[in-house]
Design an enzyme around this catalytic site. Structure first.
Site, PDB file in Angstrom:
ATOM      1  N   GLN A 200      -3.765  -6.905  85.000  1.00 44.17           N
ATOM      2  CA  GLN A 200      -3.400  -6.770  86.543  1.00 44.17           C
ATOM      3  C   GLN A 200      -2.761  -8.093  86.898  1.00 44.17           C
ATOM      4  O   GLN A 200      -2.035  -7.869  87.446  1.00 44.17           O
ATOM      5  CB  GLN A 200      -4.142  -6.208  86.313  1.00 44.17           C
ATOM      6  CG  GLN A 200      -4.241  -5.500  88.024  1.00 44.17           C
ATOM      7  CD  GLN A 200      -5.989  -5.274  88.430  1.00 44.17           C
ATOM      8  OE1 GLN A 200      -6.260  -5.009  88.425  1.00 44.17           O
ATOM      9  NE2 GLN A 200      -5.965  -4.570  89.907  1.00 44.17           N
ATOM     10  N   HIS A 204       1.391  -8.511  87.854  1.00 41.90           N
ATOM     11  CA  HIS A 204       1.285  -8.332  89.489  1.00 41.90           C
ATOM     12  C   HIS A 204       2.087  -9.895  89.932  1.00 41.90           C
ATOM     13  O   HIS A 204       2.610  -9.607  90.448  1.00 41.90           O
ATOM     14  CB  HIS A 204       0.011  -8.872  90.058  1.00 41.90           C
ATOM     15  CG  HIS A 204      -0.106  -7.136  90.052  1.00 41.90           C
ATOM     16  ND1 HIS A 204      -0.549  -6.129  89.036  1.00 41.90           N
ATOM     17  CD2 HIS A 204      -0.630  -5.932  90.541  1.00 41.90           C
ATOM     18  CE1 HIS A 204      -1.151  -5.249  89.142  1.00 41.90           C
ATOM     19  NE2 HIS A 204      -0.959  -4.236  90.684  1.00 41.90           N
ATOM     20  N   LEU A 381       5.231   3.043  84.428  1.00 42.39           N
ATOM     21  CA  LEU A 381       4.673   2.531  83.045  1.00 42.39           C
ATOM     22  C   LEU A 381       3.398   1.910  83.152  1.00 42.39           C
ATOM     23  O   LEU A 381       2.214   2.554  81.817  1.00 42.39           O
ATOM     24  CB  LEU A 381       5.640   3.163  81.670  1.00 42.39           C
ATOM     25  CG  LEU A 381       6.229   1.601  81.401  1.00 42.39           C
ATOM     26  CD1 LEU A 381       5.013   0.625  80.708  1.00 42.39           C
ATOM     27  CD2 LEU A 381       7.551   2.226  80.254  1.00 42.39           C
ATOM     28  N   TYR A 382       3.243   1.048  83.597  1.00 40.72           N
ATOM     29  CA  TYR A 382       2.751  -0.147  83.252  1.00 40.72           C
ATOM     30  C   TYR A 382       1.364   0.700  84.347  1.00 40.72           C
ATOM     31  O   TYR A 382       0.275  -0.732  84.595  1.00 40.72           O
ATOM     32  CB  TYR A 382       2.524  -1.573  83.686  1.00 40.72           C
ATOM     33  CG  TYR A 382       2.780  -2.394  82.648  1.00 40.72           C
ATOM     34  CD1 TYR A 382       0.717  -2.727  82.199  1.00 40.72           C
ATOM     35  CD2 TYR A 382       3.653  -3.396  82.339  1.00 40.72           C
ATOM     36  CE1 TYR A 382       0.555  -3.638  81.105  1.00 40.72           C
ATOM     37  CE2 TYR A 382       2.635  -4.093  81.032  1.00 40.72           C
ATOM     38  CZ  TYR A 382       1.469  -4.792  80.747  1.00 40.72           C
ATOM     39  OH  TYR A 382       1.093  -5.623  79.809  1.00 40.72           O
ATOM     40  N   HIS A 385      -4.038   1.934  84.843  1.00 41.66           N
ATOM     41  CA  HIS A 385      -5.857   1.356  85.550  1.00 41.66           C
ATOM     42  C   HIS A 385      -6.897   3.164  84.722  1.00 41.66           C
ATOM     43  O   HIS A 385      -8.063   2.571  85.027  1.00 41.66           O
ATOM     44  CB  HIS A 385      -5.253   2.641  86.978  1.00 41.66           C
ATOM     45  CG  HIS A 385      -4.632   1.980  87.470  1.00 41.66           C
ATOM     46  ND1 HIS A 385      -3.230   2.578  88.388  1.00 41.66           N
ATOM     47  CD2 HIS A 385      -4.665   1.300  89.029  1.00 41.66           C
ATOM     48  CE1 HIS A 385      -1.795   1.279  88.599  1.00 41.66           C
ATOM     49  NE2 HIS A 385      -3.758   0.589  89.580  1.00 41.66           N
ATOM     50  N   GLY A 523       7.427   0.765  76.709  1.00 39.23           N
ATOM     51  CA  GLY A 523       7.111  -0.373  76.752  1.00 39.23           C
ATOM     52  C   GLY A 523       7.668  -2.321  76.054  1.00 39.23           C
ATOM     53  O   GLY A 523       7.359  -2.888  76.929  1.00 39.23           O
ATOM     54  N   SER A 527       9.088  -5.647  77.550  1.00 40.44           N
ATOM     55  CA  SER A 527       7.512  -6.920  77.772  1.00 40.44           C
ATOM     56  C   SER A 527       8.182  -8.507  76.944  1.00 40.44           C
ATOM     57  O   SER A 527       8.417  -9.030  77.460  1.00 40.44           O
ATOM     58  CB  SER A 527       6.163  -6.361  76.953  1.00 40.44           C
ATOM     59  OG  SER A 527       5.247  -7.412  76.541  1.00 40.44           O
TER      60      SER A 527
HETATM   61  C1  HEM Z   1     -10.557  -1.389  90.504  1.00 39.39           C
HETATM   62  C2  HEM Z   1      -8.566  -1.055  89.900  1.00 39.39           C
HETATM   63  C3  HEM Z   1      -7.566  -0.943  90.436  1.00 39.39           C
HETATM   64  C4  HEM Z   1      -7.359  -1.108  92.011  1.00 39.39           C
HETATM   65  C5  HEM Z   1      -8.201  -0.564  93.380  1.00 39.39           C
HETATM   66  C6  HEM Z   1      -6.364  -0.475  91.942  1.00 39.39           C
HETATM   67  C7  HEM Z   1      -5.415  -0.439  92.809  1.00 39.39           C
HETATM   68  C8  HEM Z   1      -3.603  -0.097  93.271  1.00 39.39           C
HETATM   69  C9  HEM Z   1      -2.967   0.016  94.447  1.00 39.39           C
HETATM   70  C10 HEM Z   1      -3.732   0.824  95.410  1.00 39.39           C
HETATM   71  C11 HEM Z   1      -1.335   0.298  93.783  1.00 39.39           C
HETATM   72  C12 HEM Z   1      -0.467   0.568  94.985  1.00 39.39           C
HETATM   73  C13 HEM Z   1      -0.070   1.243  94.869  1.00 39.39           C
HETATM   74  C14 HEM Z   1       0.555   1.644  95.719  1.00 39.39           C
HETATM   75  O1  HEM Z   1       1.335   1.856  96.712  1.00 39.39           O
HETATM   76  O2  HEM Z   1       1.944   2.852  95.440  1.00 39.39           O
HETATM   77  C15 HEM Z   1      -1.262  -0.745  92.486  1.00 39.39           C
HETATM   78  C16 HEM Z   1      -0.617  -0.447  91.812  1.00 39.39           C
HETATM   79  C17 HEM Z   1      -0.023  -1.155  90.508  1.00 39.39           C
HETATM   80  N1  HEM Z   1      -1.468  -1.695  89.796  1.00 39.39           N
HETATM   81 FE1  HEM Z   1      -3.024  -1.142  90.077  1.00 39.39          FE
HETATM   82  N2  HEM Z   1      -5.419  -1.098  90.838  1.00 39.39           N
HETATM   83  C18 HEM Z   1      -6.296  -1.360  89.967  1.00 39.39           C
HETATM   84  C19 HEM Z   1      -6.590  -1.990  88.413  1.00 39.39           C
HETATM   85  C20 HEM Z   1      -5.210  -2.436  88.022  1.00 39.39           C
HETATM   86  C21 HEM Z   1      -5.247  -2.823  86.488  1.00 39.39           C
HETATM   87  C22 HEM Z   1      -6.690  -3.279  85.016  1.00 39.39           C
HETATM   88  C23 HEM Z   1      -3.988  -2.682  86.565  1.00 39.39           C
HETATM   89  C24 HEM Z   1      -3.507  -2.709  84.819  1.00 39.39           C
HETATM   90  C25 HEM Z   1      -2.337  -3.161  84.393  1.00 39.39           C
HETATM   91  C26 HEM Z   1      -2.824  -2.080  87.568  1.00 39.39           C
HETATM   92  C27 HEM Z   1      -1.419  -1.690  87.671  1.00 39.39           C
HETATM   93  C28 HEM Z   1      -1.088  -1.352  88.811  1.00 39.39           C
HETATM   94  C29 HEM Z   1       0.598  -1.646  88.864  1.00 39.39           C
HETATM   95  C30 HEM Z   1       1.276  -1.646  87.789  1.00 39.39           C
HETATM   96  C31 HEM Z   1       0.629  -1.152  89.846  1.00 39.39           C
HETATM   97  C32 HEM Z   1       2.698  -1.187  91.202  1.00 39.39           C
HETATM   98  C33 HEM Z   1       2.036  -2.672  91.403  1.00 39.39           C
HETATM   99  C34 HEM Z   1       3.154  -2.460  91.850  1.00 39.39           C
HETATM  100  O3  HEM Z   1       4.764  -2.171  91.358  1.00 39.39           O
HETATM  101  O4  HEM Z   1       3.903  -3.097  93.450  1.00 39.39           O
HETATM  102  N3  HEM Z   1      -4.018  -1.469  88.266  1.00 39.39           N
HETATM  103  N4  HEM Z   1      -3.209  -0.403  92.145  1.00 39.39           N
END
Ligand code: HEM
Ligand SMILES: *[C@@H]1O[C@H](CO)[C@@H](O)[C@H](O)[C@H]1NC(C)=O
Ligand SMILES: *[C@@H]1O[C@H](CO)[C@@H](O)[C@H](O)[C@H]1NC(C)=O
Ligand SMILES: *[C@@H]1O[C@H](CO)[C@@H](O)[C@H](O)[C@H]1NC(C)=O
Ligand SMILES: *[C@@H]1O[C@H](CO)[C@@H](O)[C@H](O)[C@H]1NC(C)=O
Length: 595
Positions: A200, A204, A381-382, A385, A523, A527
C-alpha cells in the site's frame, strides 16, 4: 393484457427513439468494433457505418481479423512455452535453480524476464479513458492514466460490447456474494502484514486517482517510482516537508526517537477525520497515509533513512548545499525502493526459485524505453484489500479496525520496532479466490467495480488475449468453485462479458498461490516496466556520480528491508515479508541489536 402490450410497444418505441438519438448514424447498425474482431493486438478501425478494418501491422499476423500467423510467428508459437509452463518451471526444480542462481544464467534469465514482460507494455503509452485512438492530447496530457486497451466503444449494444446481459450485476450484490469474507483465509504463500503495508505504501506514490474529476485522472504526475509518497507530489508540499538544512526532512522527537512531524509544525493537507487535532495529525508526502499505522510506520522508516543518508553524503561532500544533498539523497532513496521491491517484494510474491536481480545494466543491450505511464488497469488490479486481517495483533493486544484506523497514537505508543515485529509475524489474507474482503474494505471493491464501468474497461477475456493468455471458454473453467461459477454465469450470461476486476480477483488460484494466473501475467509487466523504466535505471544515470559516488551507489545496490529497518531503529525486530518459517524466527526478539 391488451393494455400491457400497447404500453410495452409504446415503451419499446420510446427506447428505440432514445437509443437512436444517441447514434451518429443509422440505429440498426451496430459498431462492428463492439465484437472485438481484431485478434493478436490488431487495431480495429471503423469505416463507413458497418465496416471495419483490422490493422495487423507488426503483430506477426495477417488476414481480416489478424488471425493468420506469418511463418516466423508460427515457428515462435510452436517453440514458445505457455505462461503456465514457464511459471511451473520457475516455481519448481529447486536444485536446478540453485545452480542457476550462482551462474551467468541468472543474468540471462533475469534479462529475459524483464524484456518479455515489459515488451507487453506499449511505450510511449497509447490510449486513455477519453481516447480510444492514438492522438497527441492522449500522449501529452499526463493528468490522464493511460490504458492498455481502449474503452468499450460508447455506441455498443451491450455494456461489455456485444455479449452478455443488457444490465451488469449490481456491484453491491457482487461484493456480498463473491467478495465478502466468511472466515479469514490466510495467504498460503506466507505473506504477512509487513508486505501488505509495503504494498500500500509503495503503490500509493503512483496510484492517486483524482476522484474530484470523472474519468481516469491521476494526481501522481511522476507516473512511477518518484518517492512522491515521501516527498509530496508537488514542489510546494516538498518544501514544507523539508528541513532546508543538510538536505534533511523535518521530524519530531518522541521518547528520544525520530518520527514524522505533525501538521501543526508542517501545515500540509492530510486526510483525517475532523475530531483529530492538528498536534495528533502526522504529516508525510502522501495525504492519505494518516489512515493506517502501517503506513505512518513505513513513512517514519523512510524519513529516518532519508536523514541517515543525508548525513553520510554530507560527511563525504562537506561543500554541498542543502539542495544538492536533498536531491541526491532522493535519488538514492528511489534506488533503494526499486532494489527492495524487486529483490524482496516481487521475489516473495512470485514464489520463483530464480533469484531475482535488480541490475539496470541487464537492459543496456536491449531495446527499452526509459519512460512509464501508469495505467488504469494496473490501478484496478492492485486493489489487494483481501490482504487485510480481521484485527491487528500488536505486542499482545488485539486491536479492532475501529481503534486502528486514523489512530496515530499507535505508532508513537508502540514504536517502530514493535510494529515491524508485529506486522512481520501476522499473516495477511489470500488475495485471490473470492470471499476474503474484510467488511471494513468491502466498499472499496464496490467502488472499483463502479469506476471500471464509468471508464468502460473492456472484458476480462479481452485482457487475457492481450497478455497472451487463452480466453476462458466457461465460468467453470475460470473457477473451480461451482457455486460461484453458476452465480457468475447467471449474472453475466457470457464468460466473454465478465468484467476485468472480478476476473482478476475471483479467478481460481493455483495450488498454494496468493492469486490466480491473470493477476501475475497482467500485473508483472506493468510492475517491471514501471520499476526499470525509471530514469535512474538508464545508462546516463546508472553510475556512481549520480548518487554522490561509490558510497551512495552501494547503498542502493546493497539495500535490504532488514537494513532499512534496523539501521534506523534501536533494536532489530523480526523483519520480513514472510511470516516466521521456523521456531528460530518465531522466537520473540527484544532489544537484540545484531544485524
Ligand atoms: C484497512 C486497510 C485499507 C483501507 C481502509 C483502504 C481503503 C481504501 C479506499 C477508501 C480507497 C479509495 C477508493 C476509491 O475512492 O475508489 C482505496 C484505494 C486503493 N487501495 Fe486501499 N485500503 C486499505 C488497504 C489497502 C492495501 C493493503 C492495498 C494494497 C495494495 C490497497 C490498495 C489500494 C489501491 C491500489 C487503491 C486505488 C488507489 C487510487 O487509484 O487512488 N489498499 N483504499
Ligand atoms: C472476423 O471477425 C468477425 C467478427 O468476430 C467474424 O464475423 C468474421 O467471420 C471474421 N472473419 C474472418 C475472415 O475470420
Ligand atoms: C488535461 O485534460 C483535462 C481534461 O480535458 C484538462 O482539464 C487539463 O487542463 C489538461 N491538462 C493539461 C496540462 O493540458
Ligand atoms: C536461489 O534463489 C532463490 C530465491 O532467492 C532461493 O530461494 C534459493 O535458496 C537460492 N539458491 C541458492 C543456492 O542461492
Ligand atoms: C488508539 O490506540 C491506543 C493505543 O493502542 C488506544 O489506547 C486508544 O484507545 C486508541 N484510540 C482510539 C480512538 O481508538
Amino acid at each position: 393484457m391488451k393494455e400491457f402490450s400497447i404500453f410495452s410497444i409504446w415503451f419499446i418505441n420510446l427506447l428505440l427513439l432514445l437509443e437512436s438519438s444517441s447514434y451518429a448514424g443509422d440505429s440498426s447498425v451496430v459498431n462492428p468494433c463492439c465484437y472485438y474482431p481484431c485478434q493478436n493486438s490488431g487495431v480495429c478501425v471503423r469505416f463507413g457505418t458497418d465496416q471495419y478494418q483490422c490493422d495487423c501491422t507488426r503483430t506477426g499476423f495477417h488476414g481480416v481479423n489478424c488471425t493468420v500467423p506469418e511463418f516466423w510467428t508460427r515457428l515462435r508459437l510452436m517453440l514458445k512455452p505457455s505462461p503456465s509452463t514457464v511459471h511451473y518451471l520457475l516455481t519448481h526444480f529447486r536444485l536446478l535453480w540453485d545452480l542457476v542462481n550462482n551462474s551467468f544464467l541468472r543474468d540471462t534469465i533475469m534479462r529475459l524476464v524483464l524484456t518479455v514482460r515489459s515488451d507487453l507494455i506499449p511505450s510511449p503509452p497509447t490510449y486513455n479513458s477519453k481516447y480510444g485512438y492514438l492522438n497527441w492530447e492522449a500522449y501529452y496530457n499526463i493528468s490522464y492514466l493511460t490504458r492498455l486497451l481502449p474503452p468499450v466503444p460508447e455506441d455498443c449494444p451491450l455494456p461489455m460490447g456485444a455479449k452478455g446481459k443488457p444490465v451488469l450485476p449490481d456491484p453491491k450484490v457482487m461484493c456480498e456474494r463473491f467478495l465478502k469474507r466468511k472466515t479469514f483465509r490466510p495467504d498460503p504463500q506466507g505473506t504477512n502484514l509487513m508486505f501488505a503495508f509495503m504494498a500500500q505504501h509503495f503503490t500509493h506514490q503512483f496510484f492517486k486517482t483524482d476522484h474530484a474529476v470523472e474519468g481516469g485522472f491521476t494526481k501522481a504526475l511522476g507516473h512511477g517510482v518518484d518517492a512522491g509518497n515521501i516527498y509530496g507530489d508537488n514542489l510546494e508540499r516538498q518544501l514544507q516537508l523539508r528541513l532546508l538544512k543538510d538536505g534533511k526532512l523535518k521530524y519530531q522527537m518522541v521518547n528520544g526517537e525520530v518520527y514524522l512531524p505533525t501538521v501543526s509544525e508542517v501545515p500540509v493537507h492530510m486526510v483525517y477525520p475532523e475530531h483529530i487535532p492538528p498536534e495528533k495529525r502526522l504529516a508525510t508526502g502522501q495525504e492519505v497515509f494518516g489512515l493506517l499505522p502501517g503506513l505512518t510506520m513505513y513513512a517514519t522508516i523512510w524519513l529516518r533513512e532519508h536523514n541517515r543518508v543525508c548525513d553520510i553524503l554530507k560527511a563525504e561532500h562537506p561543500t554541498w548545499d542543502d539542495e544538492q544533498l536533498f536531491q541526491t539523497t532522493r535519488l538514492i532513496i528511489i534506488g533503494e525502493i526499486i532494489n527492495i521491491i524487486i529483490e524482496e517484494y516481487v521475489q516473495h510474491l512470485s514464489g520463483y526459485h530464480l533469484s531475482l536481480k535488480f541490475d539496470p545494466a541487464l537492459l543496456f543491450s536491449e531495446r527499452f524505453q526509459y519512460s512509464n505511464r501508469i495505467a488504469l488497469e494496473f490501478g484496478h488490479l492492485y486493489h489487494w484489500h483481501p490482504l487485510m486481517p480481521d484485527s491487528f495483533l500488536i505486542d499482545g493486544d488485539e486491536i479492532p479496525y475501529s481503534q486502528f484506523l486514523y489512530n496515530t497514537s499507535i505508532l508513537l505508543h508502540y514504536g517502530v520496532e514493535k510494529l515491524v515485529d508485529a506486522f512481520s509475524r501476522q499473516p495477511a489474507g489470500q488475495i485471490g479466490g473470492g470471499h476474503n474482503f474484510h467488511a471494513a474494505v468491502l466498499k472499496v471493491a464496490e467502488m472499483v467495480i463502479r469506476e471500471s464501468r464509468a471508464t468502460r474497461v473492456r472484458p476480462f477475456n479481452e485482457y487475457r488475449k492481450k497478455f497472451n493468455l487463452k480466453p476462458y471458454t466457461s465460468f467453470y473453467e475460470f473457477t473451480d468453485d461451482k457455486e460461484m461459477a453458476r452465480d457468475l454465469e447467471e449474472l453475466y450470461g457470457d464468460i466473454d462479458a465478465l468484467e476485468f476486476y472480478p476476473g482478476v480477483i475471483l479467478e481460481k488460484t493455483g495450488p498454494d498461490r496468493i492469486f490466480g494466473e491473470s493477476m501475475v501475467e497482467m500485473g508483472a509487466p506493468f510492475s517491471l516496466k514501471g520499476l526499470l523504466g525509471n530514469p535512474i535505471c538508464s545508462p546516463h544515470y546508472w553510475k556512481p556520480s549520480t548518487f554522490g559516488g561509490e558510497t551512495g551507489f552501494n547503498i542502493i545496490k546493497t539495500s535490504t528491508l532488514k537494513k532499512l529497518v534496523c539501521l534506523n531503529t534501536k533494536w532489530c525486530p523480526y523483519v520480513d515479508f514472510h511470516v516466521p518459517r521456523n521456531e528460530e524466527e518465531a522466537k520473540p526478539r527484544k532489544q537484540s541489536t545484531e544485524l
